[in-house]
Design a protein around this motif. Sequence first.
Motif, PDB file in Angstrom:
ATOM      1  N   UNK A 202      15.122  97.433  79.219  1.00  0.00           N
ATOM      2  CA  UNK A 202      14.421  98.344  78.310  1.00  0.00           C
ATOM      3  C   UNK A 202      15.088  99.719  78.312  1.00  0.00           C
ATOM      4  N   UNK A 203      15.483 100.192  79.496  1.00  0.00           N
ATOM      5  CA  UNK A 203      16.074 101.527  79.610  1.00  0.00           C
ATOM      6  C   UNK A 203      17.436 101.594  78.921  1.00  0.00           C
ATOM      7  N   UNK A 204      18.291 100.616  79.176  1.00  0.00           N
ATOM      8  CA  UNK A 204      19.621 100.660  78.574  1.00  0.00           C
ATOM      9  C   UNK A 204      19.539 100.459  77.069  1.00  0.00           C
ATOM     10  N   UNK A 205      18.651  99.586  76.628  1.00  0.00           N
ATOM     11  CA  UNK A 205      18.465  99.392  75.183  1.00  0.00           C
ATOM     12  C   UNK A 205      18.068 100.708  74.532  1.00  0.00           C
ATOM     13  N   UNK A 206      17.085 101.380  75.097  1.00  0.00           N
ATOM     14  CA  UNK A 206      16.614 102.622  74.485  1.00  0.00           C
ATOM     15  C   UNK A 206      17.712 103.680  74.505  1.00  0.00           C
ATOM     16  N   UNK A 207      18.426 103.785  75.625  1.00  0.00           N
ATOM     17  CA  UNK A 207      19.454 104.831  75.717  1.00  0.00           C
ATOM     18  C   UNK A 207      20.552 104.611  74.685  1.00  0.00           C
ATOM     19  N   UNK A 208      21.014 103.372  74.541  1.00  0.00           N
ATOM     20  CA  UNK A 208      22.102 103.102  73.598  1.00  0.00           C
ATOM     21  C   UNK A 208      21.632 103.145  72.148  1.00  0.00           C
ATOM     22  N   UNK A 209      20.473 102.561  71.877  1.00  0.00           N
ATOM     23  CA  UNK A 209      20.015 102.424  70.498  1.00  0.00           C
ATOM     24  C   UNK A 209      19.320 103.677  69.967  1.00  0.00           C
ATOM     25  N   UNK A 210      18.720 104.452  70.833  1.00  0.00           N
ATOM     26  CA  UNK A 210      17.963 105.622  70.394  1.00  0.00           C
ATOM     27  C   UNK A 210      18.667 106.934  70.735  1.00  0.00           C
ATOM     28  N   UNK A 211      19.076 107.085  71.996  1.00  0.00           N
ATOM     29  CA  UNK A 211      19.648 108.356  72.428  1.00  0.00           C
ATOM     30  C   UNK A 211      21.087 108.505  71.952  1.00  0.00           C
ATOM     31  N   UNK A 212      21.939 107.524  72.278  1.00  0.00           N
ATOM     32  CA  UNK A 212      23.357 107.629  71.902  1.00  0.00           C
ATOM     33  C   UNK A 212      23.527 107.546  70.388  1.00  0.00           C
ATOM     34  N   UNK A 213      22.880 106.582  69.753  1.00  0.00           N
ATOM     35  CA  UNK A 213      23.009 106.466  68.306  1.00  0.00           C
ATOM     36  C   UNK A 213      22.388 107.658  67.581  1.00  0.00           C
ATOM     37  N   UNK A 214      21.463 108.358  68.234  1.00  0.00           N
ATOM     38  CA  UNK A 214      20.865 109.538  67.627  1.00  0.00           C
ATOM     39  C   UNK A 214      21.777 110.749  67.650  1.00  0.00           C
ATOM     40  N   UNK A 215      22.755 110.756  68.574  1.00  0.00           N
ATOM     41  CA  UNK A 215      23.705 111.872  68.679  1.00  0.00           C
ATOM     42  C   UNK A 215      25.031 111.334  69.213  1.00  0.00           C
ATOM     43  N   UNK A 216      25.725 110.520  68.439  1.00  0.00           N
ATOM     44  CA  UNK A 216      26.920 109.836  68.938  1.00  0.00           C
ATOM     45  C   UNK A 216      28.033 110.767  69.405  1.00  0.00           C
ATOM     46  N   UNK A 217      28.195 111.921  68.774  1.00  0.00           N
ATOM     47  CA  UNK A 217      29.283 112.822  69.141  1.00  0.00           C
ATOM     48  C   UNK A 217      29.109 113.383  70.549  1.00  0.00           C
ATOM     49  N   UNK A 218      27.865 113.496  70.994  1.00  0.00           N
ATOM     50  CA  UNK A 218      27.615 114.036  72.328  1.00  0.00           C
ATOM     51  C   UNK A 218      28.095 113.091  73.428  1.00  0.00           C
ATOM     52  N   UNK A 219      28.282 111.820  73.087  1.00  0.00           N
ATOM     53  CA  UNK A 219      28.664 110.824  74.093  1.00  0.00           C
ATOM     54  C   UNK A 219      30.028 110.197  73.824  1.00  0.00           C
ATOM     55  N   UNK A 220      30.672 110.590  72.760  1.00  0.00           N
ATOM     56  CA  UNK A 220      31.966 110.009  72.417  1.00  0.00           C
ATOM     57  C   UNK A 220      33.017 110.391  73.464  1.00  0.00           C
ATOM     58  N   UNK A 221      33.739 109.378  73.952  1.00  0.00           N
ATOM     59  CA  UNK A 221      34.809 109.556  74.951  1.00  0.00           C
ATOM     60  C   UNK A 221      34.292 110.158  76.269  1.00  0.00           C
ATOM     61  N   UNK A 222      33.014 109.975  76.558  1.00  0.00           N
ATOM     62  CA  UNK A 222      32.433 110.455  77.806  1.00  0.00           C
ATOM     63  C   UNK A 222      32.299 109.305  78.806  1.00  0.00           C
TER      64      UNK A 222
END
Length: 272
Positions: A202-222
């Motif tokens: 549940x945690x990884x799904x939410x982080x990837x689908x909601x948090x990262x996809x909500x602000x992809x540039x903040x996590x790109x190449x990190x």
Amino acid sequence: GIGIYRLNIKCFACKYGRLGSNKLVESVCDYIQSKQKLHDNPYPIPVGGSNAVGTWGYINGVDELMQQLEGMRGEDSEFALDHVVFATGSGGTATGISVGLSLAYGSLGDGHHETLGKPPRVHAVGVCDDPDYFYRTMASIADDMGLRLPPDTTTEDFVRHSVTVHHGKGRGYAFSTDEELDFILQFATETGISLDPVYSGKALYHFLRKVVEGDPEAYRNKKVLFWHTGGSIGLYERGDDMLGRLSRASPVTRIDAYGTKEKDKDGDVATL
């Protein structure tokens, strides 16, 4: 004597989601005191071991992580984590990891921040309750651990600065959506790593689908570390459902690890 009490898992998950850790454990202790006269002084261990004692386990876990990072920097001197992500359900994991990383990177007293570089951002994905609940709970645990801060800093202020808690409970504690279960299946087939539907999945799904996809540039190449905290027991509740989903992707046979007793043609019992 020592009394060991077995809880109905389905009932437990329902009551935990409704009552929370403290009230649930208090109700169990009250039951023991009222019904079992031989055990009139129960020692309450909160759900997840999330108290001042249990949380030290993740302080030690951070120490192990820092040793691993030191070994990795032996091969790449500039290697550093940008984000650390994990599930939280009762607050102990989140408290231990956030306090441990603050200690390691020098945010609390003497640390090694000059050699380690900028500390990673810490993300706790709550699988129940809301972020404010976790901030308060983490502050309470940290206080019980003896955390000492400057006079002008409250423990809750420190916690809110050290970790971002994301709202990731979805349908509710121990309840899964089809999208979450499909994600767990896809992740397992692509990586060979099993995630459970209550915590890590549940945690990884939410982080990837909601948090990262909500602000992809903040996590790109990190460099993002997802801290897998277990929870495999949660797979049993969804076993038949997951088996059906996996069968659509690949032939699957359930293995009876404990043996099934059947009678052969002569009436003798055989263990298969």
